[in-house]
Design a protein around this motif. Structure first.
Motif, mmCIF file in Angstrom:
data_model
loop_
_atom_site.group_PDB
_atom_site.id
_atom_site.type_symbol
_atom_site.label_atom_id
_atom_site.label_comp_id
_atom_site.label_asym_id
_atom_site.label_seq_id
_atom_site.Cartn_x
_atom_site.Cartn_y
_atom_site.Cartn_z
ATOM 1 N N SER A 197 4.411 -9.148 -16.372
ATOM 2 C CA SER A 197 3.954 -9.189 -14.985
ATOM 3 C C SER A 197 3.201 -7.911 -14.641
ATOM 4 O O SER A 197 3.418 -6.851 -15.240
ATOM 5 C CB SER A 197 5.144 -9.357 -14.037
ATOM 6 N N ILE A 198 2.303 -8.022 -13.673
ATOM 7 C CA ILE A 198 1.580 -6.886 -13.114
ATOM 8 C C ILE A 198 1.696 -6.970 -11.596
ATOM 9 O O ILE A 198 1.561 -8.054 -11.023
ATOM 10 C CB ILE A 198 0.092 -6.877 -13.534
ATOM 11 N N ILE A 199 1.972 -5.852 -10.950
ATOM 12 C CA ILE A 199 2.033 -5.796 -9.492
ATOM 13 C C ILE A 199 0.954 -4.841 -8.989
ATOM 14 O O ILE A 199 0.941 -3.662 -9.368
ATOM 15 C CB ILE A 199 3.414 -5.326 -8.990
ATOM 16 N N ILE A 228 -6.681 2.452 -5.978
ATOM 17 C CA ILE A 228 -5.858 1.292 -6.312
ATOM 18 C C ILE A 228 -4.683 1.734 -7.176
ATOM 19 O O ILE A 228 -4.857 2.528 -8.105
ATOM 20 C CB ILE A 228 -6.674 0.229 -7.074
ATOM 21 N N THR A 229 -3.491 1.235 -6.874
ATOM 22 C CA THR A 229 -2.320 1.522 -7.692
ATOM 23 C C THR A 229 -1.705 0.215 -8.174
ATOM 24 O O THR A 229 -1.693 -0.790 -7.448
ATOM 25 C CB THR A 229 -1.257 2.322 -6.917
ATOM 26 N N MET A 230 -1.194 0.213 -9.403
ATOM 27 C CA MET A 230 -0.526 -0.977 -9.929
ATOM 28 C C MET A 230 0.460 -0.593 -11.022
ATOM 29 O O MET A 230 0.369 0.494 -11.605
ATOM 30 C CB MET A 230 -1.539 -2.007 -10.433
ATOM 31 N N THR A 231 1.395 -1.485 -11.266
ATOM 32 C CA THR A 231 2.385 -1.289 -12.324
ATOM 33 C C THR A 231 2.457 -2.555 -13.171
ATOM 34 O O THR A 231 2.090 -3.643 -12.716
ATOM 35 C CB THR A 231 3.782 -0.987 -11.754
ATOM 36 N N ALA A 244 2.399 2.383 -15.365
ATOM 37 C CA ALA A 244 1.910 2.531 -13.996
ATOM 38 C C ALA A 244 0.539 3.193 -14.078
ATOM 39 O O ALA A 244 0.346 4.140 -14.836
ATOM 40 C CB ALA A 244 2.870 3.376 -13.172
ATOM 41 N N SER A 245 -0.425 2.691 -13.296
ATOM 42 C CA SER A 245 -1.791 3.200 -13.364
ATOM 43 C C SER A 245 -2.387 3.372 -11.975
ATOM 44 O O SER A 245 -2.019 2.661 -11.027
ATOM 45 C CB SER A 245 -2.692 2.254 -14.169
ATOM 46 N N GLN A 303 8.599 1.302 -9.989
ATOM 47 C CA GLN A 303 8.144 2.584 -10.520
ATOM 48 C C GLN A 303 6.648 2.732 -10.313
ATOM 49 O O GLN A 303 5.880 1.790 -10.452
ATOM 50 C CB GLN A 303 8.456 2.657 -12.021
ATOM 51 N N GLY A 304 6.220 3.929 -9.941
ATOM 52 C CA GLY A 304 4.799 4.187 -9.736
ATOM 53 C C GLY A 304 4.457 5.638 -9.968
ATOM 54 O O GLY A 304 5.316 6.443 -10.328
#
Length: 376
Positions: free
Chosen positions: A61-63, A76-79, A114-115, A226-227
Motif C-alpha cells: 500500500s501507498i498513502i 508532497i509527502t507519502m509513505t 517515507a518520501s 510513519q513519515g
C-alpha cells in the motif's frame, strides 16, 4: 532546500508570561493537514489535500499523506509498505499541464518507506487533477486540492493547552470511521519537538506515552503513520459511532532537541573521580570518571542530573565521534559513551550537540464524538 522552505512556514513564539503566550497565539494562521505545518502567511493562496489518500499497490500500500501548493512551491509527502518507492511523481493540473516533481528526501527499510517531493514554482494546483506514481505498473490518482482554511488563533483550530513553555493544539478531523488528531505547537525557538509522546523515550514506562481514553476509561488503540515531516504529530483511532461518547487525549511528556552545542576537553588517562561539569542548553552534565577500555578506546561516564520531578530533564546528546552508549534502564538517560581515541593522545576535545530533553506536562484535551464530524 526543502527544509529551508518549510522553515519559513513553521511558527515559534518565545513565552515570557501568560499574557504574552496567548497574545502570540492570536495570528492569521493556515494549517496544512497531513504535513503538520502552520503558516502565518495568510495573504498567500495556499491549496492543500484535506484527507490522506490510501492506495493498494501490488501486495502493499501507498498513502499520500499530504500535499501543499502555492505560488512558490508544491510539496508532497507519502509513505509506503510492501510497495515500490517512486523517485519522482507527475502532477497534471486541471488544464492538462504536466509537471515532474522529483523526490527531495526519503527514508526506507526492507518493507517500509517515507518520501517527500518538492517542486519550486507555481503550477496552478486548483480543481481536479491527476497524480501519477511511475511505479511498475504506474498508478494514477485523481486528487482535488482545496483552499487552506484561515484561522485567527490556535484555539480556533483546536483545543489548546500551554504548560512549561510549550503550547500544544490538538486539531480534530475525521477520515472514514477514524478520528484523526493533528498536534501542532508554539514554543521557544531554542528547540524543536521530535516526539509528542507517540513513540516515547526509550526505557520510559508505557504510562508516559501519549494515550487516548474513551468515556469508560478504556484505552484506545492508536494508529501512527510513519513519515519524514517533523515532528510526527498525527494520530488516528477508531470512533465508536456513539454520539454521546467522549475521548480524552493525554500527553504526559514530549521530547525536544535543543539547538545548542559545547566543546569540552577531557584527559585520556583513567580517572575515577574526575567530576568535570559543563552546561548544555541550560542543563548541567558531569563527567564523573574516565576508563581506558582498550589502548585506543575510551569510556566516559556522564551524570545528567536527571530528575523525575522537574519540568524538564536532559536524557541524550550527540558527539561528533562515532560512539556507542549505555542507557539507564529506568530513565533512558545516557550513563556512559565509548569511542575510539588516537593512540598516545594526552587529551581529547569532544563536541557535544543536539541535546535531547523530555519536557513534562501533562497536556490534556477533551473531544466528543461530534468533534470529529465537523469536517466530514
Amino acid at each position: 532546500m526543502v527544509a529551508a522552505m518549510l522553515a519559513v512556514l513553521l511558527i515559534s513564539a518565545t513565552f515570557i508570561n501568560h499574557d504574552k503566550v496567548w497574545a502570540a497565539l492570536h495570528k492569521a494562521l493556515q494549517f496544512i493537514p497531513g504535513i503538520g505545518v502552520v503558516s502565518e502567511d495568510s495573504t498567500t493562496e495556499r491549496y492543500v489535500l484535506k484527507k490522506p489518500i490510501s492506495l493498494s499497490v501490488g501486495e502493499g500500500s501507498i498513502i499520500v499523506t499530504g500535499i501543499m501548493s502555492d505560488d512558490e512551491l508544491t510539496y508532497i509527502t507519502m509513505t509506503g509498505s510492501q510497495a515500490p518507492r517512486p523517485e519522482q511523481v507527475i502532477l497534471i493540473n486541471e488544464r492538462g499541464a504536466e509537471y515532474s516533481i522529483n523526490g527531495s528526501m526519503a527514508s526506507w527499510s526492507s518493507t517500509e518507506w517515507a518520501s517527500e517531493f518538492w517542486y519550486k514554482g507555481r503550477l496552478d494546483a486548483v480543481g481536479s487533477m491527476k497524480l501519477i506514481l511511475p511505479v511498475d505498473p504506474p498508478v494514477e490518482v485523481p486528487i482535488t486540492l482545496e483552499k487552506a482554511e484561515t484561522f485567527s488563533s490556535y484555539p480556533e483550530m483546536g483545543e489548546t493547552a500551554a504548560i512549561n513553555g510549550v503550547s500544544i493544539t490538538a486539531i480534530p478531523d475525521r477520515v472514514g470511521d477514524k478520528a484523526r488528531v493533528s498536534l501542532v505547537s508554539t514554543h521557544s525557538e531554542d528547540f524543536f519537538i521530535i516526539d509528542y509522546g507517540i513513540v516515547g523515550v526509550h526505557m520510559h514506562d508505557e504510562s508516559q506515552r501519549l494515550n487516548v481514553m474513551d468515556a469508560e476509561g478504556q484505552k484506545m488503540e492508536i494508529e501512527h503513520i510513519q513519515g519524514l515531516t517533523a515532528p510526527e504529530g498525527e494520530l488516528y483511532f477508531k470512533l465508536s459511532g456513539d454520539v454521546g461518547n467522549r475521548y480524552t487525549l493525554t500527553l504526559p511528556e514530549i521530547s525536544v532537541t535543543y539547538r545548542d552545542e559545547v566543546t569540552v576537553k577531557i584527559p585520556t588517562e583513567a580517572q575515577d573521580n574526575l567530576n568535570q561539569t559543563f552546561e548544555i542548553a541550560g542543563f548541567p552534565v558531569t563527567i564523573t570518571k574516565i576508563e581506558r577500555v582498550e589502548e585506543s578506546s575510551l569510556r566516559v561516564h556522564l551524570d545528567f542530573h536527571y530528575d523525575d520531578q522537574s519540568a524538564a530533564s536532559l536524557y541524550n546528546l550527540s558527539i561528533e565521534q562515532s560512539n556507542s552508549a549505555k542507557l539507564n534502564e529506568r530513565t533512558g538517560a545516557i550513563e556512559y559513551i565509548e569511542f575510539e581515541m588516537k593512540p598516545g593522545a594526552k587529551e581529547m576535545t569532544l563536541k557535544f550537540n543536539r541535546p535531547d530533553v523530555v519536557i513534562r506536562g501533562p497536556w490534556q484535551f477533551e473531544f466528543s464524538e461530534e468533534s470529529f464530524k465537523a469536517n466530514e
